[in-house]
Design a protein around this motif. Sequence first.
Motif, PDB file in Angstrom:
ATOM      1  N   HIS A 124       0.813  -1.208   0.000  1.00  0.00           N
ATOM      2  CA  HIS A 124       0.000   0.000   0.000  1.00  0.00           C
ATOM      3  C   HIS A 124       0.854   1.269   0.000  1.00  0.00           C
ATOM      4  N   GLY A 125       2.162   1.097   0.015  1.00  0.00           N
ATOM      5  CA  GLY A 125       3.051   2.249   0.055  1.00  0.00           C
ATOM      6  C   GLY A 125       3.242   2.879  -1.307  1.00  0.00           C
ATOM      7  N   ASP A 126       3.709   4.117  -1.292  1.00  0.00           N
ATOM      8  CA  ASP A 126       4.073   4.739  -2.551  1.00  0.00           C
ATOM      9  C   ASP A 126       5.475   4.268  -2.924  1.00  0.00           C
ATOM     10  N   PHE A 127       6.064   4.877  -3.920  1.00  0.00           N
ATOM     11  CA  PHE A 127       7.363   4.431  -4.419  1.00  0.00           C
ATOM     12  C   PHE A 127       8.425   4.415  -3.329  1.00  0.00           C
ATOM     13  N   THR A 128       8.422   5.413  -2.475  1.00  0.00           N
ATOM     14  CA  THR A 128       9.428   5.512  -1.416  1.00  0.00           C
ATOM     15  C   THR A 128       9.006   4.843  -0.121  1.00  0.00           C
ATOM     16  N   GLY A 129       7.721   4.686   0.097  1.00  0.00           N
ATOM     17  CA  GLY A 129       7.222   4.156   1.361  1.00  0.00           C
ATOM     18  C   GLY A 129       7.028   5.229   2.410  1.00  0.00           C
ATOM     19  N   ARG A 130       7.244   6.470   2.024  1.00  0.00           N
ATOM     20  CA  ARG A 130       7.143   7.590   2.961  1.00  0.00           C
ATOM     21  C   ARG A 130       5.730   7.712   3.535  1.00  0.00           C
ATOM     22  N   ASN A 131       4.718   7.376   2.743  1.00  0.00           N
ATOM     23  CA  ASN A 131       3.344   7.495   3.230  1.00  0.00           C
ATOM     24  C   ASN A 131       3.010   6.460   4.304  1.00  0.00           C
ATOM     25  N   LEU A 132       3.807   5.404   4.416  1.00  0.00           N
ATOM     26  CA  LEU A 132       3.535   4.366   5.409  1.00  0.00           C
ATOM     27  C   LEU A 132       4.154   4.649   6.769  1.00  0.00           C
ATOM     28  N   MET A 133       5.077   5.568   6.847  1.00  0.00           N
ATOM     29  CA  MET A 133       5.790   5.797   8.106  1.00  0.00           C
ATOM     30  C   MET A 133       4.858   6.148   9.270  1.00  0.00           C
ATOM     31  N   PRO A 134       3.890   7.052   9.093  1.00  0.00           N
ATOM     32  CA  PRO A 134       2.986   7.308  10.225  1.00  0.00           C
ATOM     33  C   PRO A 134       2.127   6.091  10.595  1.00  0.00           C
ATOM     34  N   ILE A 135       1.738   5.317   9.597  1.00  0.00           N
ATOM     35  CA  ILE A 135       0.923   4.127   9.851  1.00  0.00           C
ATOM     36  C   ILE A 135       1.747   3.090  10.605  1.00  0.00           C
ATOM     37  N   LEU A 136       2.988   2.868  10.161  1.00  0.00           N
ATOM     38  CA  LEU A 136       3.860   1.913  10.840  1.00  0.00           C
ATOM     39  C   LEU A 136       4.160   2.359  12.267  1.00  0.00           C
ATOM     40  N   ASP A 137       4.370   3.663  12.452  1.00  0.00           N
ATOM     41  CA  ASP A 137       4.639   4.194  13.784  1.00  0.00           C
ATOM     42  C   ASP A 137       3.448   3.938  14.709  1.00  0.00           C
ATOM     43  N   SER A 138       2.249   4.171  14.209  1.00  0.00           N
ATOM     44  CA  SER A 138       1.049   3.942  15.022  1.00  0.00           C
ATOM     45  C   SER A 138       0.847   2.458  15.330  1.00  0.00           C
ATOM     46  N   ALA A 139       1.068   1.615  14.332  1.00  0.00           N
ATOM     47  CA  ALA A 139       0.904   0.174  14.540  1.00  0.00           C
ATOM     48  C   ALA A 139       1.909  -0.338  15.563  1.00  0.00           C
TER      49      ALA A 139
END
Length: 118
Positions: free
Chosen positions: A44-59
Amino acid sequence: MNFWETITGSDLTREFKAFESRAAALPDDYRAAWEQIKAHLFPHGDFTGRNLMPILDSALGLLEETAADGQRIDEVLGDDVQGFCTALAGGEGARTYRDRWREQLNRNVARKLSRLGG
């Protein structure tokens, strides 16, 4: 975050290493769940995965908090880790990077074809 970090992704590397060191302190079953969460979220990430960082932090924060409370991992995530990750990423039908690339390719091909036909 400065321009160089944005271009090279060094900020993401540093942040991801911090996630992994936090995850190393979790109990074994929680670490296994963390690995599953990462695997199910990355599409579900974009090319860099930058959009997943807040989601991963919360999880990871959720895992840390519930491990500290002594809850079992199945009480926290249930039986469907993939469903949990899908909900985190935006629900069923959430676009993955493959979907975005496919749409971009289709737009580019349609644009080229319209130029050839007209």
